[in-house]
Structure formats: C-alpha cells, structure tokens
Scaffold this motif. Structure first.
Motif, PDB file in Angstrom:
ATOM      1  N   THR A   1      31.693   6.253  19.981  1.00 42.96           N
ATOM      2  CA  THR A   1      30.592   6.581  20.756  1.00 42.96           C
ATOM      3  C   THR A   1      30.643   6.511  22.389  1.00 42.96           C
ATOM      4  N   ARG A   2      31.297   5.356  22.591  1.00 39.84           N
ATOM      5  CA  ARG A   2      31.777   5.068  24.279  1.00 39.84           C
ATOM      6  C   ARG A   2      32.614   5.905  24.835  1.00 39.84           C
TER       7      ARG A   2
ATOM      8  N   ARG B   1      30.431  10.590  23.328  1.00 39.91           N
ATOM      9  CA  ARG B   1      29.170  10.806  23.449  1.00 39.91           C
ATOM     10  C   ARG B   1      28.526  10.305  25.023  1.00 39.91           C
ATOM     11  N   ALA B   2      28.906   8.966  25.264  1.00 40.69           N
ATOM     12  CA  ALA B   2      28.478   8.421  26.411  1.00 40.69           C
ATOM     13  C   ALA B   2      29.409   9.197  27.767  1.00 40.69           C
TER      14      ALA B   2
ATOM     15  N   VAL C   1      27.759  11.574  16.814  1.00 42.92           N
ATOM     16  CA  VAL C   1      27.931  12.205  18.276  1.00 42.92           C
ATOM     17  C   VAL C   1      27.706  13.680  18.332  1.00 42.92           C
TER      18      VAL C   1
ATOM     19  N   THR D   1      23.760   8.626  23.428  1.00 46.16           N
ATOM     20  CA  THR D   1      24.707   7.460  23.028  1.00 46.16           C
ATOM     21  C   THR D   1      24.165   6.864  21.996  1.00 46.16           C
TER      22      THR D   1
ATOM     23  N   SER E   1      24.939   5.679  18.032  1.00 40.49           N
ATOM     24  CA  SER E   1      25.436   4.706  17.716  1.00 40.49           C
ATOM     25  C   SER E   1      24.297   4.218  16.643  1.00 40.49           C
TER      26      SER E   1
END
Length: 554
Positions: free
Chosen positions: A123-124, A127-128, A206, A212, A216
C-alpha cells in the motif's frame, strides 16, 4: 501544419509512434530499485525483528523445556479449545519436540506479522503514491500502467524471500534436536508464502478504494478473517481451518510431517489473487478506486466544524479497528484463565516468571502479565494517532488549515486529545473483553472488576507514550520514527523479561514497567500520578516546540 523541427523531434523513450508505452511493465526495474532505496532502513528493521523473535523463541524453548517430560506436560495442557485457537492444530501435540513446539506456537503468528509487513509495503508503494499525486507525475514518464504494482509486489517478494533464507540458515544452524535443515527450509518458505499472500491481498484492496488507510484496513481484515477461521477450526476440530490459507500453512506440520503440498496450494492462491489484482487495475483510473466514493451529507455536522470533531473523524476508523482487536484479544486471553493452574503447574520456568510478576495465584499473575502485552498493542495505536499530524503536515494539508484563525496549539491539541482519549478507550475495551471472559472461565464474577481495573491502570503509561511522540513531533519532526521505541521496548521487556529473568532496572526504563501489576498486586497510586505528570509535561513540551518551529511547507 507540421514543421520539419516538429516532425524530426525525438520521441520520449519508451513511447511508440502511436503515443503508447512500450509495455505495461515498462520501468518496473527502475521503480523496484527506487523502492529498495526508499525502504533501506524500514525493511531491514522488519526482517530483523521477525528473525530475532523466531530465533530467540527457538532458543528459549530449549532452555525452558529441557526434558521430554516438560514438553509433554505442556502438550497435555495445550490440548484445550482456547489454547488451540491461539496456537495451531492438535496434530503438533502428538510428539511435542522442540520443532513441533516452535511450529505449533509461532508459525501462525509469524505469518500474520509478515503478512502485515507485506500489506503495509504494497500500500505504501502503490495507493499512497497515487493518493499523494506522485504516481501521476511518475506515470507521465516512460512508466507502464502496471509498473508500480509490479515493483511493489517484487519488493515484497524480495523481503519475504530474504527472511525465508535467514530463517532457514539460522534455525538449521542452531543444532537443536528435531529442528532440522529441511524443516527449517519449510518453515522459512511457509512464512514467506504467508507474506506473499498478504501482499496479494493488498494488491487487490488498493484497486478497490482510493484511500491508503482503507486499502490497508481491507487487507488486514482479510488476514484477520483468515486467522479467525483458522482459530475456530482448530478449536472445534471441525475442518473450518481448511477455509483459511493460514490453516493451510500450519498444516504443513513443519518439523513434524514436513508436508509441502499445502505450501504449493497457498502459492497458487497468492498467484491467482495477484493476477486478479492486475486485471482489476485495468478497470480503473489512476488515483481512483473501483468502489465509488460514498457521497456525504450536503452539509457538515456542527461537530465536524470544530478542530476536535474533525480530528475525531480522521482517527475514527483506526480507533474502532483497534478497539475491536483488543476487545477480541482480551476475550481470547481471558478465556484461558480458568485453566491457568492446570496448564502451567508443571512448568517450573513459567512458574518462576509468574512469581516475579507477583500475586497469590497463577491466574492473577498470568492476567497481570497478559494485560501488559495487550496494553503494548494499544500503545501502537497511541503512536499512530499522535503521529497523524505529521502526515497531515508533510502532505500539505495542515498549512491551509493553520492559515485560518485556528491556532497551532488548537490544531495539534485536538489530535493529541483524540490520541489520549482513544488510548483510554482501548484500555477500557481490553478490560471489558478480558474481564468478561475471565469471569466466565473462572466462575468468579468479581474477577470482571479486578481485570477491568488492571487494564485501566495502563492508561497513564499510554499517555506517556503519546507525550513522548508529541515531544518528538514538536521539536524534531524528522525523528518521529523514534516514537516506536516505546512500544517495542515495552513488549520485549514486559513479555520476555520475566521469562529470561532480565534485570529489574531494564523494566524501569519503560513507562509500562511502573504500572502496578493488577490484579496480582494491590493498587499503588504514586506511580500512576507520576506517569500522569510526566505525560502532561511531555505534551506541553511538544506543543511549545510545535509553536516555535517552521511548518513543513508544500
């Protein structure tokens, strides 16, 4: 009209004459190397933590249970629904060797921990990146549609395989009876496969949401559901564990039967899930999710127009998730208090550890030790909530808010208020779950209030955790990752300290070490008052530092 200069201009690398990119995976290698560079500290810390916990547990098992009779006694007391729900299938108990004990008690929990690592990693880096707008900037170059996702999954695969190799080499080299090289390889690959499954779950979530935290949380919910199904299946011996991939991995029966085919089954599921994620990614726009955002009310509530109400709205989802987790965890631990005497009466090392905690009964001593562990989990939320303003500031969202009439102290104070109140709420949820299940398992209605009081006693230690993180954020915002030292140190000292007989001075360095160990001992108000005063001083220090420094401008 096309000029000669225009016609002869070189095209961007990686783009064909039609303006299309040279493949949907173009630039994956570059993004993968960049990801390794960004996480050059984060990943080694994760890997080292899992590695050290596993190896130290293997060594402790040999130290604590040197004789076969000791291990057989633990196996007999572990054959109960409550213990099997927290550990693994009953097949491990048939011949409780060192390897069987390690696989039974640690494999499932390690899979969950590595799954968490992989989820946060994916996710980092996907999506982040989209949520911050950096992915759009990168995608304007010669980067394919699937490059970000492929690089994130590749990074997760590298991390998990590195951990598998370390575990294989370390466990196989310990020279402990029944912990063989082949079993160590299967153990390491099982852990890595669990991590890959977590990464695959995150790769799907995601695509579904544009946020984010929601991505998660959705992937973590999948892991939590898998663990719950496994626990229900092993506790009831009803075959429900076969619905859970965590149950599949535990049925490799590592160090017992060393079965490889459940590992292959889990790999196939991870591969199919990953393929589905890539297919879903082609059906959405960059920065958007497949699930449409829910429309809010036409006007905000009066509370949302206040700093505290808005901060509570930002923290609400995480707080509710942690509250549900500690409530469930407290209930699971409380359910075994009634069998504590029978479970631990023949284990001398555990008896010694519980005596160091204090108390007149094994159940009270075990409850005091367990409450500390659950309080450390609540401390994780305390740090996350306190550091949320840092994310707002670095994301450029704090600047326009503070450009209004809202003071810095009011803005940061609203977040700290939610962190303090949320931490207290988590101790309450822990006490309710632990107390209700403990009272039911022991048949003592009064145990509910004793256990509830024992949980609430940890609230000032959580406030100190909030204060430490706030002081770092106020004065040294780049050093805020150091705030995680408090829960990490508290877990190591509080959980392993009594077993390893570590010096009491080490326990005093943690705020959790000064909390009275209720219900094993009586209440002491002096340390509670001192912890509260320290927390107030640290919070005030953080507010002063934040008022004096420059904002991280965007």
């Amino acid at each position: 009209m096309t000029t000669t200069a225009t016609a002869g201009a070189s095209r961007p690398t990686g783009v064909t004459t039609g303006g299309r990119r040279n493949g949907v995976l173009a630039g994956t290698g570059t993004l993968l190397r960049f990801g390794l560079r960004r996480d050059r500290v984060r990943l080694p810390v994760w890997i080292a933590a899992v590695f050290l916990v596993t190896v130290s547990t293997a060594n402790n098992v040999k130290t604590l249970y040197p004789e076969a009779a000791d291990r057989a006694g633990v196996a007999r007391t572990s054959d109960s629904p409550a213990v099997l729900a927290m550990t693994g299938p009953v097949r491990y108990l048939a011949d409780y060797t060192y390897g069987a004990m390690l696989g039974h008690r640690l494999l499932g929990l390690t899979v969950v921990l590595v799954g968490l690592m992989s989820i946060l990693l994916v996710t980092r880096h996907t999506r982040a990146e989209e949520e911050s707008g950096r992915a759009e900037l990168v995608r304007s170059a010669a980067i394919g549609r699937h490059a970000h996702l492929a690089a994130a999954l590749g990074l997760a695969a590298i991390a998990n395989l590195a951990l598998a190799l370390l575990l294989t080499a370390a466990l196989g080299g310990l020279g402990i009876e029944s912990i063989t090289t082949g079993g160590s390889l299967l153990y390491g690959l099982s852990v890595a496969t669990g991590g890959l499954l977590g990464a695959a779950a995150a790769a799907v979530t995601v695509q579904l949401t544009a946020h984010t935290r929601a991505a998660s949380g959705g992937a973590l919910a999948v892991i939590g559901a898998a663990f719950a199904l496994r626990a229900a299946g092993d506790a009831g011996d009803n075959g429900l564990s076969w619905v859970s991939p965590i149950g599949w991995l535990q049925r490799t029966y590592v160090f017992v039967d060393n079965r490889w085919w459940p590992l292959l089954l889990t790999l196939l599921l991870a591969a199919a899930t990953t393929a589905g994620a890539f297919a879903l990614s082609t059906r959405r726009d960059l920065g958007a999710g497949l699930r449409p955002a829910r429309l809010g009310p036409p006007t905000a509530t009066a509370a949302l127009g206040t700093p505290l109400g808005f901060a509570l709205r930002l923290h609400r989802g995480t707080l509710l998730a942690f509250a549900a987790a500690v409530l469930l965890l407290g209930a699971m631990y409380g359910s075994i208090l009634g069998n504590a005497d029978d479970m631990l009466k023949d284990v001398d090392q555990i008896q010694d550890a519980l005596k160091r905690v204090g108390g007149t009964s094994i159940a009270d001593s075990l409850a005091a030790l367990t409450l500390m562990v659950v309080a450390v989990i609540a401390a994780v939320h305390a740090v996350m909530a306190t550091l949320r303003p840092r994310g707002e500031e670095s994301g450029g969202r704090a600047e326009p808010v503070l450009a209004t009439g809202l003071s810095r102290a009011g803005w940061l104070g609203s977040h700290l208020t939610v962190a303090l109140a949320g931490s207290t709420l988590l101790t309450l949820a822990t006490g309710v779950g632990f107390g209700a299940a403990g009272a039911a398992s022991t048949g003592d209605a009064g145990a509910f209030w004793r256990l509830l009081g024992g949980a609430l006693a940890y609230a000032p230690a959580l406030w100190v955790t909030v204060g430490f993180a706030a002081a770092l954020y106020g004065w040294f915002p780049r050093a805020v990752p150091l705030a995680w030292i408090v829960p990490a140190y508290a877990f190591v000292i509080g959980h392993l300290g009594p077993l390893l007989k570590l010096p009491e001075a080490m326990n005093n360095l943690s705020p959790f070490g000064h909390v009275p160990r209720l219900p094993a001992v009586g209440m002491a108000w002096t340390p509670i008052a001192l912890l509260t005063a320290v927390a107030a001083a640290l919070i005030a220090l953080g507010l002063v530092g934040f008022a004096r420094r420059d904002l991280d401008m965007k």
